[in-house]
Design an enzyme around this catalytic site. Structure first.
Site, PDB file in Angstrom:
ATOM      1  N   ASP A 169       3.317  -1.714   2.099  1.00 35.95           N
ATOM      2  CA  ASP A 169       2.193  -0.782   2.067  1.00 35.95           C
ATOM      3  C   ASP A 169       1.600  -0.746   3.477  1.00 35.95           C
ATOM      4  OD1 ASP A 169       0.265   1.031   1.301  1.00 35.95           O
ATOM      5  OD2 ASP A 169      -0.278  -0.012  -0.545  1.00 35.95           O
TER       6      ASP A 169
HETATM    7  C1  BGC Z   1      -1.834   2.995  -0.282  1.00 36.10           C
HETATM    8  C2  BGC Z   1      -0.479   3.511  -0.649  1.00 36.10           C
HETATM    9  C3  BGC Z   1      -0.157   4.729   0.175  1.00 36.10           C
HETATM   10  C4  BGC Z   1      -0.253   4.383   1.632  1.00 36.10           C
HETATM   11  C5  BGC Z   1       0.102   5.538   2.559  1.00 36.10           C
HETATM   12  C6  BGC Z   1      -2.021   2.840   1.217  1.00 36.10           C
HETATM   13  O1  BGC Z   1      -3.338   2.580   1.556  1.00 36.10           O
HETATM   14  O2  BGC Z   1      -2.067   1.769  -0.942  1.00 36.10           O
HETATM   15  O3  BGC Z   1      -0.434   3.795  -2.012  1.00 36.10           O
HETATM   16  O4  BGC Z   1       1.099   5.234  -0.149  1.00 36.10           O
HETATM   17  O5  BGC Z   1      -1.574   3.990   1.909  1.00 36.10           O
HETATM   18  O6  BGC Z   1      -0.841   6.524   2.548  1.00 36.10           O
END
Ligand code: BGC
Length: 767
Positions: A295
């Site tokens: 993530d």
């Molecule tokens: C989130 C993810 C997301 C990623 C990219 C993160 O903060 O937890 O679900 O895909 O950001 O935007």
């Protein structure tokens, strides 16, 4: 029922029953021969390319960078030419994407194309209901179509990879990300996970309108303590396997190309550094051959968690555990080279990660066609996209209450309608959370939907009454009350604005925010029927308003076409047919509350519970029933999982099993009759629940095992049947092996998880 056939199943004694259908095996053999040869071609291409890469180029493939800067071509050009970037995230200008792609393909030494990632969660320009709302449709076909609409629009902007579906099971409406989730149940979530993967990825990943999916967040994120986003999760392995991992397994079996590791700490080892999850379960047990992305900056955060001391240790932990790509963290880029050179990370780990990424790129056809031709894809907000968004909104709305036949409204019998509330005319808010690209100009609000439907038949008196859903000022309420008095009915459009749910937007109090409950009470005093339409990103506690309104339509955040859908439901053009994908508590203190709880050793019953106000002075301790309930909330929810009312009058009768006994490896059929006793044609979501009475680990009091959305005409009776194979009763037992145990089962068919039409059957050993 959907299941993987021809699979091995262990019974209690460890004996393996092999189930197979010869016709099916033959077909599978043919398909497998074709896909095997394509797969071996891909493997050859992967191996060839990998053999020509330097260590720096390999690490480049494992690096995803944020590309939202003003001039990404200038900022990223040099790194692209040097092969230091495998993927970009958050660039949606198609010309810019094509130019970045061109540099990677034409100006880097090996010409490896880029993955272009974006959160396309519930639509792109055209926004569908939030995923929790889509789950309320209980309609995998529609959910698949919705993902397809999103993929086509995203692909038009050059996106070839979405970070969806989010398939974290959660039983906590305080958690803001419940909005993005399919709710509380692993079976429903698994069906929807598959539908979304199929919708995004299409029949052929290399089609121009297909985008790679990413099942996230692996795993356990939905159990964040007290629903506080990013908080610790502690989930015993057995619960993890029986509940949280199931939708991920379904997504992997459906061919999802990627998974995302969760931000959260799981049992002391943050998911991003968790070898059990990514090596043992995902690779060794499930044979996943796609790739895992971290993530956002979650590799760096391993040190913040306190699992590692610094970025170097974090890169070691994440790569060893099985994270193949670093999202926006630059940690792999900065640290992996030295780690390989000093022997900390084996080159085999790097090679395997890069092979996983290249395999995905080959499958997506990016080496053959890396560029996007936006003209080849449908326009944003096309009639087809809007029609799907409207169908999804229509089927997602759950009618929670309809007292005195308050609904449907009749446009011809009403002269005037008061439309009141902060969300009645809020084009952006109705889109819900996580809509980077959603176009509020496409939104049709509830107010507009009602106006369009009613036309000149009735006067619409609109009073916003609150600036935001959180406003505390009651000053404008007089105007709202006056409008209600002047009108035949008051429609209050209440709830939460988009910003109150989603990532990092958790709430400890899940009542309607601000002075909305007071607004309901004041409008009630006008003496007219009061209809509440609630748009929210989570189940809210509605206890303090439920008795002050005649009807409730729970519309989640319904997306672009929420308005027309709500209007058609209010006026009975269509009957509400959504069913809750998550339990609605009476009070937040009941959380976690979900239908598939365990029985406990002291299960409560209605005649044994005592309310706090009924306790006599100096009552002996034992007079309180001594069972599992709250003194102030009892033990039942306000609205159970699976619940949702209709304008039709549905009744279930005659539940039957095809046989009282089924041998391990066999199938039985459970059926019931469903009659529409009204003059209203409507959809009903028929649900099958099962209870395994005795298990070597305790089993839930009910588990959803099948469901079907059916159109039932007035006065029609249909027999609804579910085939249940004993595989469908499998669970992970005490040693975390998948087992089906002989023994007694109960089954219910009905329109909610509290269905009372019940039968029983027995699974017997097959020898
Ligand atoms: C989130 C993810 C997301 C990623 C990219 C993160 O903060 O937890 O679900 O895909 O950001 O935007």
């Amino acid at each position: 029922m959907h299941r993987t056939r021809n699979k091995k199943q262990r019974n209690r004694t460890g004996r393996i029953a092999l189930l197979c259908s010869c016709a099916l095996v033959f077909t599978m053999t043919t398909i497998n021969a074709e896909s095997r040869s394509a797969a071996s071609d891909t493997e050859e291409r992967v191996a060839d390319l990998l053999g020509r890469m330097t260590l720096a180029e390999k690490i480049g493939q494992m690096n995803q960078v944020h590309a939202e800067a003003d001039d990404p071509v200038a900022t990223l050009g040099e790194a692209l030419r040097a092969g230091r970037i495998g993927s970009i995230i958050n660039q949606v200008d198609v010309a810019t994407v094509n130019e970045l792609q061109r540099i990677a393909v034409e100006e880097s030494r090996l010409g490896i194309p880029l993955l272009v990632g974006r959160d396309v969660i519930h639509g792109f320009k055209t926004v569908l209901p939030i995923p929790l709302g889509q789950a309320a449709t209980w309609n995998p076909d529609l959910v698949r179509e919705g993902a397809r609409v999103a993929a086509l629009e995203a692909a038009k902007s050059g996106i070839n990879w979405t970070f969806a579906p989010m398939i974290d099971i959660t039983r906590d409406p305080r958690w803001g990300r419940i909005a993005e989730s399919p709710g509380e149940d692993p079976y429903l979530a698994s069906q929807l996970a598959v539908a979304m993967v199929e919708g995004f990825q299409g029949d052929d990943l290399s089609d121009p309108g297909a985008i790679a999916a990413c099942a996230k967040h692996f795993a356990g994120y939905g159990e964040a303590e007290s629903g506080r986003d990013y908080a610790t999760t502690n989930i015993p392995e057995n619960e993890l396997r029986n509940v949280h991992l199931r939708p991920f397994r379904a997504a992997v079996d459906a061919g999802v190309v990627t998974l995302m590791a969760s931000f959260s700490d799981l049992n002391g080892v943050p998911a991003t550094g968790n070898e059990f999850l990514m090596r043992q379960v995902l690779r060794d047990e499930w044979n996943f051959d796609g790739f895992v992305v971290s993530d956002w900056n979650s590799i760096h955060q391993l040190a913040v968690h306190g699992l590692t001391a610094d970025d170097r240790e974090s890169a070691l932990a994440a790569s060893t555990a099985g994270v193949d790509m670093d999202m926006a963290g630059n940690v792999y880029l900065g640290e992996l080279g030295a780690l390989v050179e000093n022997g900390g990370v084996d080159i085999e780990i790097i090679d395997a990660a890069v092979a996983n990424i290249l395999r995905a790129k080959f499958r997506m056809g990016l080496f053959d066609n890396p560029y996007t031709d936006p003209e080849a894809l449908p326009a944003f907000g096309s009639p087809e996209a809007l029609a799907t968004a409207k169908a999804a909104a229509l089927q997602s709305v759950v009618m929670l209450k309809n007292g005195n036949g308050a609904l449907p409204l009749s446009p011809t019998r009403l002269d005037s309608i008061a439309v009141i509330g902060p969300l009645a005319d809020a084009p952006y808010e109705q889109l819900g959370t996580w809509v980077f690209d959603g176009d509020p100009d496409l939104s049709v609000t509830a107010l507009q939907g009602i106006r369009d439907l009613v036309g000149d038949d009735a006067v619409i008196d609109y009073v916003r009454a609150m600036e935001t859903s959180r406003s505390r000022s009651t000053a404008p309420f007089d105007e709202a009350v006056a409008a209600a008095k002047r009108s035949d009915v008051a429609v209050l459009v209440l709830g939460e604005e988009a910003i109150l749910s989603g990532e990092a937007h958790s709430r400890a109090d899940i009542d309607l925010p601000g002075a909305q409950a007071e607004l309901v009470r004041r409008v009630r005093e006008a003496g007219k029927p009061v209809i509440a339409v609630i748009m929210a990103g989570r189940p809210l506690t509605l206890t303090n308003i439920v008795d002050h309104v005649d009807a409730i339509l729970y519309a989640w955040h319904p997306g672009t076409m929420g308005g027309p859908a709500i209007a058609e439901l209010l006026f009975g053009v269509e009957s509400p047919s959504g069913k809750l994908p998550a339990t609605f508590p009476r009070m937040v203190g009941q959380v976690p509350i979900y239908y598939s709880q365990k029985n406990t050793g002291k299960p409560p019953s209605p005649d044994e519970i005592v309310h706090i106000d009924e306790i006599e002075a100096r009552a002996p301790q034992t007079s309180l029933g001594m069972t599992a309930f709250h003194l102030d909330a009892g033990y039942t929810p306000l609205f159970p999982f699976g619940f949702g009312l209709s304008y039709a009058d549905f009744r279930y009768d005659n539940i039957r099993v095809s046989s009282d006994e089924v041998a391990l490896g066999g199938t039985l059929t459970i059926s019931a009759e469903l009659t529409n006793h009204s003059d209203v044609p409507a959809d009903e979501v028929v649900q099958l629940y099962v209870r395994d009475l005795v298990g070597n680990v305790t089993r839930p009091v009910r588990e959803l095992k099948g469901f079907r959305r059916l159109r039932i005409e007035p006065r029609q009776t249909v027999t609804v049947s579910f085939d249940v194979h004993t595989d469908d009763l499998a669970f992970f037992g005490r040693t975390n092996e998948l087992i089906v145990e002989p023994g007694d089962f109960h089954a219910w068919i009905g329109g909610s998880s509290d269905a009372d039409l019940k039968t029983a059957f027995r699974v017997v050993a097959d020898d």
